[in-house]
Design a protein around this motif. Structure first.
Motif, PDB file in Angstrom:
ATOM      1  N   LEU A 150       0.802  -1.025   0.222  1.00  0.00           N
ATOM      2  CA  LEU A 150       0.187  -0.143   0.021  1.00  0.00           C
ATOM      3  C   LEU A 150       0.827   1.256   0.028  1.00  0.00           C
ATOM      4  O   LEU A 150       0.657   2.028   0.845  1.00  0.00           O
ATOM      5  N   ARG A 151       1.736   1.549  -0.902  1.00  0.00           N
ATOM      6  CA  ARG A 151       2.372   2.821  -1.107  1.00  0.00           C
ATOM      7  C   ARG A 151       2.034   3.723  -2.303  1.00  0.00           C
ATOM      8  O   ARG A 151       1.548   3.236  -3.033  1.00  0.00           O
ATOM      9  N   TYR A 152       1.605   4.866  -1.792  1.00  0.00           N
ATOM     10  CA  TYR A 152       0.935   5.724  -2.501  1.00  0.00           C
ATOM     11  C   TYR A 152       1.804   6.878  -3.087  1.00  0.00           C
ATOM     12  O   TYR A 152       1.349   7.714  -4.159  1.00  0.00           O
ATOM     13  N   ASN A 156       9.690   2.001  -3.552  1.00  0.00           N
ATOM     14  CA  ASN A 156       9.571   0.902  -2.533  1.00  0.00           C
ATOM     15  C   ASN A 156      11.208   0.463  -2.225  1.00  0.00           C
ATOM     16  O   ASN A 156      11.997   0.772  -3.047  1.00  0.00           O
ATOM     17  N   CYS A 234      -4.561   1.307  -4.110  1.00  0.00           N
ATOM     18  CA  CYS A 234      -3.753   2.316  -3.726  1.00  0.00           C
ATOM     19  C   CYS A 234      -4.494   3.862  -4.001  1.00  0.00           C
ATOM     20  O   CYS A 234      -4.079   4.685  -3.343  1.00  0.00           O
ATOM     21  N   ARG A 238      -5.224   6.309  -1.165  1.00  0.00           N
ATOM     22  CA  ARG A 238      -4.545   7.706  -1.295  1.00  0.00           C
ATOM     23  C   ARG A 238      -5.532   8.913  -1.075  1.00  0.00           C
ATOM     24  O   ARG A 238      -5.249   9.895  -0.628  1.00  0.00           O
ATOM     25  N   GLN A 262       3.651   7.981   3.530  1.00  0.00           N
ATOM     26  CA  GLN A 262       3.589   7.577   2.160  1.00  0.00           C
ATOM     27  C   GLN A 262       2.940   6.380   1.627  1.00  0.00           C
ATOM     28  O   GLN A 262       2.878   6.014   0.423  1.00  0.00           O
ATOM     29  N   GLY A 263       2.129   5.906   2.712  1.00  0.00           N
ATOM     30  CA  GLY A 263       1.483   4.738   2.460  1.00  0.00           C
ATOM     31  C   GLY A 263       0.864   4.125   3.572  1.00  0.00           C
ATOM     32  O   GLY A 263       0.966   4.621   4.670  1.00  0.00           O
TER      33      GLY A 263
END
Length: 294
Positions: A150-152, A156, A234, A238, A262-263
Protein backbone atom coordinates in the motif's frame (compact mmCIF):
# COMPACT_ATOMS: atom_id res chain seq x y z
CA UNK A 1 -15.95 -31.71 -5.52
CA UNK A 2 -12.20 -31.16 -5.52
CA UNK A 3 -12.57 -27.69 -3.97
CA UNK A 4 -14.17 -29.20 -0.87
CA UNK A 5 -11.44 -31.76 -0.28
CA UNK A 6 -8.21 -31.56 1.71
CA UNK A 7 -5.14 -29.91 0.21
CA UNK A 8 -1.73 -29.82 1.95
CA UNK A 9 -0.30 -28.00 4.96
CA UNK A 10 1.66 -25.62 2.73
CA UNK A 11 -1.34 -24.84 0.53
CA UNK A 12 -2.46 -24.77 -3.10
CA UNK A 13 0.61 -25.12 -5.38
CA UNK A 14 -0.75 -22.82 -8.11
CA UNK A 15 -1.34 -19.99 -5.66
CA UNK A 16 2.03 -20.47 -3.99
CA UNK A 17 3.67 -20.19 -7.42
CA UNK A 18 1.89 -16.88 -8.00
CA UNK A 19 3.23 -15.64 -4.66
CA UNK A 20 6.75 -16.70 -5.62
CA UNK A 21 6.48 -14.48 -8.70
CA UNK A 22 4.82 -11.66 -6.75
CA UNK A 23 7.55 -11.61 -4.11
CA UNK A 24 10.21 -11.68 -6.84
CA UNK A 25 8.94 -8.62 -8.74
CA UNK A 26 7.58 -6.57 -5.86
CA UNK A 27 9.63 -7.56 -2.82
CA UNK A 28 12.91 -8.76 -4.39
CA UNK A 29 12.61 -11.99 -2.40
CA UNK A 30 14.05 -15.05 -4.11
CA UNK A 31 12.19 -18.16 -3.04
CA UNK A 32 10.36 -21.14 -4.54
CA UNK A 33 7.20 -23.21 -4.14
CA UNK A 34 8.86 -25.45 -1.58
CA UNK A 35 9.45 -22.51 0.78
CA UNK A 36 6.09 -20.71 0.67
CA UNK A 37 3.23 -21.59 3.02
CA UNK A 38 -0.32 -20.27 2.93
CA UNK A 39 -1.66 -19.31 6.37
CA UNK A 40 -4.79 -18.03 8.09
CA UNK A 41 -3.80 -14.43 7.51
CA UNK A 42 -0.42 -13.01 8.47
CA UNK A 43 -1.58 -13.40 12.07
CA UNK A 44 -1.16 -17.16 11.92
CA UNK A 45 2.31 -16.73 10.46
CA UNK A 46 3.18 -14.53 13.43
CA UNK A 47 1.77 -17.05 15.89
CA UNK A 48 3.49 -20.04 14.28
CA UNK A 49 6.81 -18.21 14.33
CA UNK A 50 6.34 -17.28 17.98
CA UNK A 51 5.45 -20.88 18.81
CA UNK A 52 8.60 -22.06 17.06
CA UNK A 53 10.99 -19.50 18.50
CA UNK A 54 9.81 -18.53 21.96
CA UNK A 55 9.78 -20.26 25.31
CA UNK A 56 9.03 -18.64 28.64
CA UNK A 57 11.40 -15.74 29.44
CA UNK A 58 13.13 -15.85 26.06
CA UNK A 59 14.21 -12.41 24.84
CA UNK A 60 11.99 -10.82 22.17
CA UNK A 61 12.64 -7.42 20.59
CA UNK A 62 9.62 -5.42 19.42
CA UNK A 63 9.19 -1.87 18.19
CA UNK A 64 7.66 0.63 20.56
CA UNK A 65 4.83 0.99 19.78
CA UNK A 66 3.88 -1.97 17.59
CA UNK A 67 0.98 -4.05 16.25
CA UNK A 68 -1.17 -5.16 19.21
CA UNK A 69 -2.22 -8.38 17.47
CA UNK A 70 1.40 -9.49 17.34
CA UNK A 71 1.85 -8.65 21.02
CA UNK A 72 -1.21 -10.78 21.83
CA UNK A 73 0.26 -13.71 19.91
CA UNK A 74 3.66 -13.34 21.56
CA UNK A 75 2.25 -12.95 25.07
CA UNK A 76 0.87 -16.49 24.98
CA UNK A 77 4.47 -17.80 25.06
CA UNK A 78 5.52 -15.53 27.95
CA UNK A 79 8.71 -14.04 26.53
CA UNK A 80 10.71 -11.19 28.02
CA UNK A 81 9.91 -8.14 25.89
CA UNK A 82 12.55 -5.57 24.96
CA UNK A 83 10.97 -2.48 23.41
CA UNK A 84 13.03 -0.48 20.92
CA UNK A 85 11.94 3.13 20.25
CA UNK A 86 10.83 3.79 16.70
CA UNK A 87 11.84 6.91 14.81
CA UNK A 88 10.67 8.42 11.54
CA UNK A 89 13.08 6.13 9.65
CA UNK A 90 12.34 3.02 11.68
CA UNK A 91 13.73 1.26 14.72
CA UNK A 92 16.46 3.00 16.75
CA UNK A 93 19.36 0.80 15.67
CA UNK A 94 21.78 2.09 18.32
CA UNK A 95 19.26 1.24 21.04
CA UNK A 96 18.76 -2.16 19.39
CA UNK A 97 22.48 -2.94 19.41
CA UNK A 98 22.77 -1.95 23.07
CA UNK A 99 19.88 -4.31 23.83
CA UNK A 100 21.43 -7.20 21.90
CA UNK A 101 24.75 -6.64 23.67
CA UNK A 102 23.26 -6.76 27.15
CA UNK A 103 20.40 -9.26 26.83
CA UNK A 104 19.90 -12.72 25.36
CA UNK A 105 17.48 -12.13 22.47
CA UNK A 106 16.09 -14.91 20.27
CA UNK A 107 13.93 -12.91 17.87
CA UNK A 108 13.27 -9.43 16.50
CA UNK A 109 9.76 -8.55 15.28
CA UNK A 110 9.53 -5.60 12.91
CA UNK A 111 7.04 -3.96 10.53
CA UNK A 112 9.47 -2.02 8.32
CA UNK A 113 6.98 -0.67 5.77
CA UNK A 114 4.24 1.74 6.94
CA UNK A 115 4.57 0.44 10.46
CA UNK A 116 1.52 -0.29 12.59
CA UNK A 117 0.68 2.10 14.26
CA UNK A 118 3.18 4.89 13.45
CA UNK A 119 3.25 4.61 9.65
CA UNK A 120 7.07 4.83 9.73
CA UNK A 121 9.17 3.37 6.92
CA UNK A 122 12.53 1.88 7.86
CA UNK A 123 15.43 3.32 5.85
CA UNK A 124 17.54 1.09 3.62
CA UNK A 125 20.57 1.76 5.82
CA UNK A 126 18.72 0.54 8.90
CA UNK A 127 17.47 -2.56 7.11
CA UNK A 128 21.05 -3.47 6.33
CA UNK A 129 22.19 -2.69 9.86
CA UNK A 130 19.48 -4.89 11.37
CA UNK A 131 20.56 -7.81 9.19
CA UNK A 132 24.17 -7.27 10.28
CA UNK A 133 23.17 -7.19 13.94
CA UNK A 134 21.01 -10.30 13.60
CA UNK A 135 23.94 -12.13 12.00
CA UNK A 136 26.35 -10.90 14.67
CA UNK A 137 24.15 -11.83 17.64
CA UNK A 138 22.52 -14.94 16.09
CA UNK A 139 18.95 -13.63 16.17
CA UNK A 140 15.98 -14.57 13.97
CA UNK A 141 14.01 -11.71 12.40
CA UNK A 142 10.25 -11.89 11.86
CA UNK A 143 9.45 -9.35 9.13
CA UNK A 144 5.79 -8.37 8.82
CA UNK A 145 5.15 -7.05 5.30
CA UNK A 146 1.36 -6.78 5.60
CA UNK A 147 1.20 -3.09 4.59
CA UNK A 148 4.05 -3.10 2.10
CA UNK A 149 1.88 -3.13 -1.05
CA UNK A 150 0.00 0.00 0.00
CA UNK A 151 2.48 2.65 -1.18
CA UNK A 152 0.94 5.88 -2.45
CA UNK A 153 4.11 7.86 -3.22
CA UNK A 154 7.87 7.40 -3.20
CA UNK A 155 9.89 4.31 -4.08
CA UNK A 156 9.71 0.81 -2.63
CA UNK A 157 12.66 -0.22 -0.50
CA UNK A 158 14.01 -3.79 -0.45
CA UNK A 159 12.48 -6.09 2.11
CA UNK A 160 14.71 -7.13 4.98
CA UNK A 161 14.20 -10.68 3.75
CA UNK A 162 15.74 -9.79 0.37
CA UNK A 163 18.90 -8.68 2.22
CA UNK A 164 19.06 -11.87 4.30
CA UNK A 165 22.45 -13.55 3.84
CA UNK A 166 22.18 -16.31 6.44
CA UNK A 167 18.57 -17.54 6.21
CA UNK A 168 17.47 -15.99 9.50
CA UNK A 169 14.51 -13.87 8.26
CA UNK A 170 10.95 -15.21 8.27
CA UNK A 171 8.72 -13.04 6.07
CA UNK A 172 4.94 -12.90 6.53
CA UNK A 173 2.29 -11.03 4.56
CA UNK A 174 -1.41 -11.18 3.79
CA UNK A 175 -4.21 -10.81 1.26
CA UNK A 176 -6.22 -9.01 3.96
CA UNK A 177 -5.10 -5.52 2.96
CA UNK A 178 -5.00 -6.05 -0.81
CA UNK A 179 -8.06 -8.26 -1.43
CA UNK A 180 -10.31 -8.77 1.61
CA UNK A 181 -9.76 -9.30 5.35
CA UNK A 182 -12.54 -11.89 5.54
CA UNK A 183 -10.58 -14.26 3.32
CA UNK A 184 -8.24 -14.90 6.29
CA UNK A 185 -5.48 -15.84 3.89
CA UNK A 186 -1.84 -14.91 4.22
CA UNK A 187 1.54 -16.45 3.55
CA UNK A 188 5.05 -16.84 4.85
CA UNK A 189 8.41 -17.75 3.44
CA UNK A 190 11.59 -18.85 5.19
CA UNK A 191 14.73 -20.81 4.52
CA UNK A 192 14.76 -24.60 4.70
CA UNK A 193 15.39 -25.37 8.38
CA UNK A 194 12.97 -22.79 9.75
CA UNK A 195 10.40 -23.53 7.07
CA UNK A 196 10.29 -27.28 7.76
CA UNK A 197 9.74 -26.60 11.45
CA UNK A 198 6.92 -24.17 10.64
CA UNK A 199 5.22 -26.77 8.42
CA UNK A 200 5.08 -29.15 11.37
CA UNK A 201 3.49 -26.48 13.56
CA UNK A 202 0.97 -25.56 10.85
CA UNK A 203 -0.04 -29.21 10.56
CA UNK A 204 -0.70 -29.37 14.27
CA UNK A 205 -2.50 -26.02 14.42
CA UNK A 206 -5.21 -26.48 11.76
CA UNK A 207 -3.86 -29.06 9.26
CA UNK A 208 -4.21 -26.61 6.35
CA UNK A 209 -5.80 -23.40 5.15
CA UNK A 210 -9.17 -23.61 3.42
CA UNK A 211 -8.83 -25.25 0.01
CA UNK A 212 -11.98 -23.43 -1.10
CA UNK A 213 -10.63 -20.00 -0.13
CA UNK A 214 -7.23 -20.68 -1.68
CA UNK A 215 -8.92 -21.77 -4.92
CA UNK A 216 -11.14 -18.67 -5.00
CA UNK A 217 -8.12 -16.36 -4.64
CA UNK A 218 -6.15 -18.37 -7.20
CA UNK A 219 -8.98 -18.15 -9.73
CA UNK A 220 -9.30 -14.41 -9.15
CA UNK A 221 -5.59 -13.97 -9.83
CA UNK A 222 -5.86 -16.14 -12.96
CA UNK A 223 -8.42 -13.72 -14.36
CA UNK A 224 -7.07 -10.42 -12.99
CA UNK A 225 -3.76 -8.59 -12.68
CA UNK A 226 -2.76 -8.32 -9.03
CA UNK A 227 -0.42 -5.46 -9.92
CA UNK A 228 -3.25 -3.49 -11.55
CA UNK A 229 -5.57 -4.24 -8.65
CA UNK A 230 -3.03 -2.98 -6.12
CA UNK A 231 -2.57 0.21 -8.17
CA UNK A 232 -6.35 0.72 -8.12
CA UNK A 233 -6.76 0.32 -4.37
CA UNK A 234 -3.68 2.46 -3.70
CA UNK A 235 -5.32 5.28 -5.65
CA UNK A 236 -8.47 4.86 -3.56
CA UNK A 237 -6.60 4.80 -0.26
CA UNK A 238 -4.48 7.79 -1.32
CA UNK A 239 -7.65 9.83 -1.78
CA UNK A 240 -8.92 8.77 1.65
CA UNK A 241 -5.59 9.66 3.26
CA UNK A 242 -5.61 13.08 1.61
CA UNK A 243 -9.18 13.69 2.77
CA UNK A 244 -8.24 12.73 6.33
CA UNK A 245 -5.20 15.02 6.34
CA UNK A 246 -7.25 17.89 4.92
CA UNK A 247 -9.81 17.48 7.71
CA UNK A 248 -7.07 17.28 10.34
CA UNK A 249 -5.37 20.43 9.07
CA UNK A 250 -8.71 22.24 9.17
CA UNK A 251 -9.92 21.01 12.57
CA UNK A 252 -6.94 20.07 14.73
CA UNK A 253 -5.41 22.69 17.07
CA UNK A 254 -2.04 24.20 16.20
CA UNK A 255 -0.33 22.23 18.98
CA UNK A 256 -1.09 18.97 17.15
CA UNK A 257 1.58 17.49 14.92
CA UNK A 258 0.85 14.62 12.55
CA UNK A 259 2.56 12.70 9.79
CA UNK A 260 1.82 12.53 6.07
CA UNK A 261 2.70 8.88 5.36
CA UNK A 262 3.71 7.63 1.93
CA UNK A 263 1.45 4.61 2.33
CA UNK A 264 -0.31 2.23 4.68
CA UNK A 265 -3.25 2.89 7.00
CA UNK A 266 -1.74 5.03 9.76
CA UNK A 267 -1.33 8.73 10.46
CA UNK A 268 0.63 9.33 13.69
CA UNK A 269 -0.60 12.21 15.85
CA UNK A 270 1.70 13.81 18.44
CA UNK A 271 0.66 16.26 21.15
CA UNK A 272 2.92 18.25 23.55
CA UNK A 273 4.37 16.31 26.49
CA UNK A 274 2.16 18.10 29.03
CA UNK A 275 -1.03 17.32 27.10
CA UNK A 276 -3.39 14.90 28.91
CA UNK A 277 -4.40 12.54 26.12
CA UNK A 278 -6.42 10.23 28.40
CA UNK A 279 -8.58 13.17 29.50
CA UNK A 280 -8.99 14.33 25.90
CA UNK A 281 -10.08 10.87 24.67
CA UNK A 282 -12.53 10.48 27.56
CA UNK A 283 -14.02 13.89 26.78
CA UNK A 284 -14.50 12.94 23.15
CA UNK A 285 -16.23 9.71 24.13
CA UNK A 286 -18.58 11.57 26.48
CA UNK A 287 -19.30 14.17 23.83
CA UNK A 288 -20.25 11.48 21.31
CA UNK A 289 -22.57 9.89 23.88
CA UNK A 290 -24.50 13.16 24.18
CA UNK A 291 -22.99 14.40 27.43
CA UNK A 292 -22.17 18.14 27.29
CA UNK A 293 -18.50 18.93 27.96
CA UNK A 294 -17.86 22.31 29.62
Amino acid sequence: MKLLQYNTSVGLPELRQKLVKKMAWHDKIKTDNDHVMLTQGAQQGIDLTARLMLNKDDGLVVEGPTYIGALAAFQAYEPTFYEIPIKEDGMDVNFLEDTLKTHAVKMIYTVPDFQNPTGAVMSLEKRRQIIELANKYNVVILEDGTYRDLRYSGQNLPTIKSLDSEGRVIYVSSFSKILAPGLRLGWLTAEDKLFKALIGLKSGADIESSNLTMSIVNTYLDDNSLENHIALICNCYRQKKDAMLSAMRKNMPSIAQFTNPQGGFFIWLTMPKNFNMDKFVNQQQLSKSGVLIT
